[in-house]
Design a protein around this motif. Structure first.
Motif, PDB file in Angstrom:
ATOM      1  N   THR A 231      28.746  26.578  49.492  1.00  0.00           N
ATOM      2  CA  THR A 231      27.714  25.648  49.959  1.00  0.00           C
ATOM      3  C   THR A 231      26.826  25.276  48.785  1.00  0.00           C
ATOM      4  OG1 THR A 231      27.688  26.821  52.081  1.00  0.00           O
ATOM      5  CG2 THR A 231      25.900  25.265  51.662  1.00  0.00           C
ATOM      6  N   THR A 232      26.609  23.978  48.602  1.00  0.00           N
ATOM      7  CA  THR A 232      25.678  23.564  47.555  1.00  0.00           C
ATOM      8  C   THR A 232      24.257  23.828  48.010  1.00  0.00           C
ATOM      9  OG1 THR A 232      25.731  21.311  48.438  1.00  0.00           O
ATOM     10  CG2 THR A 232      27.199  21.809  46.604  1.00  0.00           C
ATOM     11  N   GLY A 233      23.374  24.076  47.047  1.00  0.00           N
ATOM     12  CA  GLY A 233      22.003  24.431  47.362  1.00  0.00           C
ATOM     13  C   GLY A 233      21.123  23.228  47.618  1.00  0.00           C
ATOM     14  N   ASP A 234      19.857  23.522  47.871  1.00  0.00           N
ATOM     15  CA  ASP A 234      18.883  22.449  48.074  1.00  0.00           C
ATOM     16  C   ASP A 234      18.723  21.602  46.816  1.00  0.00           C
ATOM     17  OD1 ASP A 234      18.367  23.263  50.685  1.00  0.00           O
ATOM     18  OD2 ASP A 234      16.861  24.722  50.021  1.00  0.00           O
ATOM     19  N   LYS A 235      18.903  22.223  45.667  1.00  0.00           N
ATOM     20  CA  LYS A 235      18.837  21.510  44.401  1.00  0.00           C
ATOM     21  C   LYS A 235      20.253  21.299  43.877  1.00  0.00           C
ATOM     22  CE  LYS A 235      14.289  23.372  43.199  1.00  0.00           C
ATOM     23  NZ  LYS A 235      13.494  24.129  42.195  1.00  0.00           N
ATOM     24  N   PRO A 236      20.496  20.200  43.167  1.00  0.00           N
ATOM     25  CA  PRO A 236      21.863  19.878  42.740  1.00  0.00           C
ATOM     26  C   PRO A 236      22.431  20.827  41.692  1.00  0.00           C
ATOM     27  CG  PRO A 236      20.298  18.326  41.795  1.00  0.00           C
ATOM     28  CD  PRO A 236      19.534  19.136  42.787  1.00  0.00           C
ATOM     29  N   ASN A 237      21.625  21.757  41.182  1.00  0.00           N
ATOM     30  CA  ASN A 237      22.132  22.671  40.159  1.00  0.00           C
ATOM     31  C   ASN A 237      22.492  24.046  40.725  1.00  0.00           C
ATOM     32  OD1 ASN A 237      19.493  23.600  40.648  1.00  0.00           O
ATOM     33  ND2 ASN A 237      19.288  24.356  38.539  1.00  0.00           N
ATOM     34  N   SER A 238      22.551  24.195  42.040  1.00  0.00           N
ATOM     35  CA  SER A 238      22.774  25.523  42.609  1.00  0.00           C
ATOM     36  C   SER A 238      23.839  25.488  43.697  1.00  0.00           C
ATOM     37  CB  SER A 238      21.469  26.087  43.183  1.00  0.00           C
ATOM     38  OG  SER A 238      21.021  25.301  44.277  1.00  0.00           O
ATOM     39  N   ALA A 239      24.434  26.657  43.947  1.00  0.00           N
ATOM     40  CA  ALA A 239      25.425  26.815  45.008  1.00  0.00           C
ATOM     41  C   ALA A 239      25.457  28.272  45.428  1.00  0.00           C
ATOM     42  CB  ALA A 239      26.808  26.364  44.538  1.00  0.00           C
ATOM     43  N   GLN A 240      25.952  28.508  46.638  1.00  0.00           N
ATOM     44  CA  GLN A 240      26.123  29.866  47.154  1.00  0.00           C
ATOM     45  C   GLN A 240      27.550  30.022  47.644  1.00  0.00           C
ATOM     46  OE1 GLN A 240      23.070  31.931  49.616  1.00  0.00           O
ATOM     47  NE2 GLN A 240      24.655  32.074  51.201  1.00  0.00           N
ATOM     48  N   VAL A 241      28.146  31.182  47.373  1.00  0.00           N
ATOM     49  CA  VAL A 241      29.498  31.495  47.815  1.00  0.00           C
ATOM     50  C   VAL A 241      29.436  32.716  48.720  1.00  0.00           C
ATOM     51  CG1 VAL A 241      31.875  31.962  47.109  1.00  0.00           C
ATOM     52  CG2 VAL A 241      30.365  30.635  45.601  1.00  0.00           C
ATOM     53  N   ASP A 242      29.780  32.537  49.993  1.00  0.00           N
ATOM     54  CA  ASP A 242      29.842  33.646  50.951  1.00  0.00           C
ATOM     55  C   ASP A 242      31.277  34.158  50.991  1.00  0.00           C
ATOM     56  OD1 ASP A 242      27.126  33.415  51.738  1.00  0.00           O
ATOM     57  OD2 ASP A 242      27.652  31.730  53.026  1.00  0.00           O
ATOM     58  N   VAL A 243      31.464  35.430  50.618  1.00  0.00           N
ATOM     59  CA  VAL A 243      32.792  36.008  50.477  1.00  0.00           C
ATOM     60  C   VAL A 243      33.013  37.026  51.592  1.00  0.00           C
ATOM     61  CG1 VAL A 243      34.403  37.123  48.885  1.00  0.00           C
ATOM     62  CG2 VAL A 243      32.525  35.738  47.977  1.00  0.00           C
ATOM     63  N   ARG A 244      34.127  36.873  52.339  1.00  0.00           N
ATOM     64  CA  ARG A 244      34.447  37.768  53.446  1.00  0.00           C
ATOM     65  C   ARG A 244      35.921  38.145  53.420  1.00  0.00           C
ATOM     66  NH1 ARG A 244      30.948  38.082  57.726  1.00  0.00           N
ATOM     67  NH2 ARG A 244      29.043  36.810  57.559  1.00  0.00           N
ATOM     68  N   GLU A 245      36.220  39.346  53.967  1.00  0.00           N
ATOM     69  CA  GLU A 245      37.605  39.704  54.187  1.00  0.00           C
ATOM     70  C   GLU A 245      38.159  38.873  55.333  1.00  0.00           C
ATOM     71  OE1 GLU A 245      37.818  43.869  54.866  1.00  0.00           O
ATOM     72  OE2 GLU A 245      37.648  44.378  52.733  1.00  0.00           O
ATOM     73  N   GLN A 246      39.381  38.401  55.183  1.00  0.00           N
ATOM     74  CA  GLN A 246      39.919  37.506  56.191  1.00  0.00           C
ATOM     75  C   GLN A 246      40.173  38.219  57.530  1.00  0.00           C
ATOM     76  OE1 GLN A 246      43.993  36.432  56.007  1.00  0.00           O
ATOM     77  NE2 GLN A 246      43.687  34.374  56.849  1.00  0.00           N
ATOM     78  N   VAL A 247      40.802  39.388  57.475  1.00  0.00           N
ATOM     79  CA  VAL A 247      41.225  40.054  58.708  1.00  0.00           C
ATOM     80  C   VAL A 247      40.031  40.601  59.479  1.00  0.00           C
ATOM     81  CG1 VAL A 247      42.596  41.931  59.664  1.00  0.00           C
ATOM     82  CG2 VAL A 247      43.479  40.594  57.730  1.00  0.00           C
ATOM     83  N   SER A 248      39.163  41.350  58.812  1.00  0.00           N
ATOM     84  CA  SER A 248      38.053  42.012  59.500  1.00  0.00           C
ATOM     85  C   SER A 248      36.801  41.152  59.585  1.00  0.00           C
ATOM     86  CB  SER A 248      37.706  43.317  58.781  1.00  0.00           C
ATOM     87  OG  SER A 248      37.188  43.051  57.480  1.00  0.00           O
ATOM     88  N   ASN A 249      36.753  40.069  58.812  1.00  0.00           N
ATOM     89  CA  ASN A 249      35.570  39.209  58.725  1.00  0.00           C
ATOM     90  C   ASN A 249      34.361  39.959  58.170  1.00  0.00           C
ATOM     91  OD1 ASN A 249      34.547  36.569  58.984  1.00  0.00           O
ATOM     92  ND2 ASN A 249      33.462  37.114  60.866  1.00  0.00           N
ATOM     93  N   THR A 250      34.622  41.050  57.461  1.00  0.00           N
ATOM     94  CA  THR A 250      33.550  41.833  56.853  1.00  0.00           C
ATOM     95  C   THR A 250      33.004  41.103  55.631  1.00  0.00           C
ATOM     96  OG1 THR A 250      34.592  43.885  57.572  1.00  0.00           O
ATOM     97  CG2 THR A 250      32.955  44.048  55.807  1.00  0.00           C
TER      98      THR A 250
END
Length: 629
Positions: A231-250
């Motif tokens: 997801t890109t951030g509120d400012k054009p110079n930032s982003a966030q990456v949410d990383v999860r295990e596929q099977v457990s969704n952990t």
């Protein structure tokens, strides 16, 4: 391995600052070594303090782990050097397998080379590609070699495992490639493209900020199958990456990235055997005069930003598709193609603070007055045209359906090129005698309108010519890169890449690119810009020997990989500054490329003269935005 190259790199890999590394070394000294030790401390501590004062990071050290010369032996690769309006053609992709070995796509020689970067002297194994496969990218998964030839193709090695030469055969499985394979290819732009009807129907293709997450699928070494939502951030110079295990969704981690200017692609690449995470990202300045940069950012298993690998993209480095590979142990490799040799470079890292803004400190910085773009050049002597006309003409060249008759095909095999003895016929035409083919072929030094190409083919002219070191041939039909862009811009004459700056204006910012603009590297290659993809890559159309296998085609590239190699964003001076309006054109039906357009046609082209230069002697995981996930 890269981690064994030098002590500084080992310190960084262990997460040690210069001072901590020094203290650890001191703890191993004997009492009798104290005088010598304090001398060592005085010198080393001074260097460490200077490093910390400079921002806590030292310059990264890069190491060539394998070098290939130009040729056909096991320790060489095929390289067709650049010429005027013809980019260098050589190895297009590198990939690290689960066992740590590297695979290099040597498409000019029709093979894949497998070698161990940790043992440079070890023999290189050659995997011969099937004759009908002409790939531009590769991925290695679960013992299979996947190559991209317009779509993923699964190949299995044949012959003894230790044989110096093995074959590759296509699998007969009817199963479609899974999301992980498609996502791996899409990291560098090898992906299914939207239909022209969708693309031409967009009201704009300017870069937009989106808060909707784009989903990526990664078959990691350290944590198995994972999902990364970017997801890109509120400012054009930032982003966030949410990383999860596929099977457990952990949840594994939330990674936060900030660059100096504006963030380009964000691609989650790997989790290594130690649990460290690697993300490819770009810094694209708002000024075209400032250097763009690409990085691999390394995060700890807890998601803390800890190291940066500055990717050594330069104007002297030829364009390649997959230029980064991450080994299971976390070594970062870069594919560097140059005029007469190809290097596999182990990229060194530098430590950064967990909240640091990612930037390359070695790049030159320009003052605001230095970064200004010069005014417009002379106006080309043509009537103004719209962006829609430019894009529709381009799709005509890409989507043209025509029959390859014996007179167009020529003798088989055709090996009339001098130098590297490369075949004259474009690769996508090989084996297609008496068949329907798609797209206008690449022809060095050739030019003309779409109607002129059709007429020459109907009259039995040879189709295409990829010889770029011989004199251009007059008995061949097609277009080279600048001839294609000239035709799309409605020019009756052929303006070369060296002449394009005289009829265009360099854009103040690469983010100002709109449909019908271009990315031009004078003297080498030019691409027609189509749009920014949702994940901020550049979608272009080009006539190319390597990236398009010898025809006009659409491609997607990370933007920094073009800008850092010297491509300039330019706008044709006769182009009306407007966005594309809706048009009901389809690239999938039989009317594609045959002039059936529900909009005003482009300006007529009369004649085939050459001007402005001296004569020569969505089916993809990230582009489907997934809101609410």
């Amino acid at each position: 391995m890269l981690s064994r190259v030098n002590q500084k790199q080992r310190c960084r890999d262990q997460g040690l600052t210069p001072v901590n590394a020094l203290a650890k070394s001191m703890s191993r000294l004997r009492y009798t070594d104290v005088p010598l030790a304090w001398t060592f401390v005085t010198v080393a501590l001074a260097g460490a303090i200077l490093s910390i004062a400079a921002g806590g990071s030292a310059a990264a050290d890069n190491t060539v782990v394998k070098r290939f010369s130009n040729g056909t032996t096991h320790n060489s690769v095929g390289i067709v050097d650049a010429s005027e309006d013809a980019p260098q053609d050589g190895p297009q992709a590198i990939y690290a397998a689960d066992d740590g070995s590297l695979y290099l796509l040597d498409q000019v020689n029709g093979r894949i080379l497998r070698f161990d970067a940790r043992t440079p002297g070890a023999p290189v194994q050659s995997l011969e590609l099937p004759e009908q496969i002409r790939p531009t990218d590769l991925v290695v998964r679960r013992g299979s070699v996947y190559v991209w030839d317009g779509a993923p193709q699964a190949l299995l090695p044949t012959g003894r495992d230790d044989a110096p030469v093995r074959g590759l055969t296509q699998t007969r499985s009817s199963e479609a490639p899974d999301n992980f394979t498609l996502s791996a290819f899409a990291q560098m732009g090898s992906q299914a493209l939207d239909s022209p009807a969708e693309l031409l129907g967009e009201q704009t293709r300017a870069i937009t900020a989106s808060r909707k997450p784009a989903r990526q699928f990664i078959a990691s070494r350290g944590r198995g199958s994972i999902i990364a939502d970017v997801t890109t951030g509120d400012k054009p110079n930032s982003a966030q990456v949410d990383v999860r295990e596929q099977v457990s969704n952990t949840e594994i981690a939330k990674l936060r990235l900030r660059v100096r200017d504006r963030i380009g692609v964000v691609e989650f690449l790997e989790i290594d055997n130690s649990g460290r995470m690697f993300v490819l990202t770009e810094n694209i300045p708002n000024s075209s005069k400032r250097a763009a940069a690409a990085f691999v950012v390394r995060f700890s298993p807890r998601g803390v930003q800890e190291s940066v690998y500055d990717i050594p993209l330069q104007e002297s480095v030829a364009l390649s598709r997959r230029f980064i590979a991450i080994s299971p142990d976390g070594d970062v490799y870069f594919l560097r193609s140059r005029k007469s040799e190809v290097d596999v470079v182990g990229v060194g890292s530098r430590t950064v603070r967990s909240t640091a803004v990612i930037d390359n400190p070695s790049l030159p910085r320009l003052a605001d007055n230095e970064a200004r773009i010069a005014g417009k050049g002379p106006l080309a002597a043509v009537r103004p045209l719209t962006r829609q006309q430019v894009v529709q003409t381009a799709f005509g060249f890409e989507g043209l359906q025509w029959r390859l008759a014996p007179a167009n095909y020529g003798p088989d095999p055709d090996t009339t090129c001098t130098g590297f003895n490369r075949i004259r016929r474009p690769g996508y035409l090989s084996g297609k005698l008496n068949q329907e083919v798609r797209g206008v072929p690449y022809c060095w030094g050739c030019h003309g309108s779409l109607n002129q190409f059709r007429a020459r083919i109907a009259n039995g002219t040879l189709a295409g010519n990829v010889c770029t070191h011989n004199d251009p041939r007059i008995d061949v039909a097609g277009v080279d890169c600048s001839a294609f862009v000239s035709a799309a811009w409605g020019l009756a004459n052929h303006f070369t890449t060296a002449a394009i700056p005289a009829i265009t204006t360099e854009l103040a910012s690469p983010w100002d690119l709109q449909p019908g603009d271009a990315l031009n590297k004078a003297g080498t290659h030019v691409m027609l810009f189509l749009r920014f993809t949702p994940d901020r890559k550049a979608e272009v159309m080009e006539s190319s020997t390597g990236g398009c296998n010898g025809r006009v085609c659409r491609n997607v590239y990370p933007l920094a990989s073009l800008l850092a190699r010297g491509f300039k964003p330019v706008r044709f001076n006769a182009l009306q500054d407007q966005t594309v309006v809706a048009a009901a054109a389809s690239n999938d039906d039989k009317s594609a490329g045959k002039g059936v357009m529900h909009a005003p046609p482009p300006p007529p082209q009369t004649g085939e003269g050459k001007a402005g230069a001296e004569p020569r002697g969505r089916h993809h995981r990230k582009h489907t935005q997934e809101a609410g996930r």
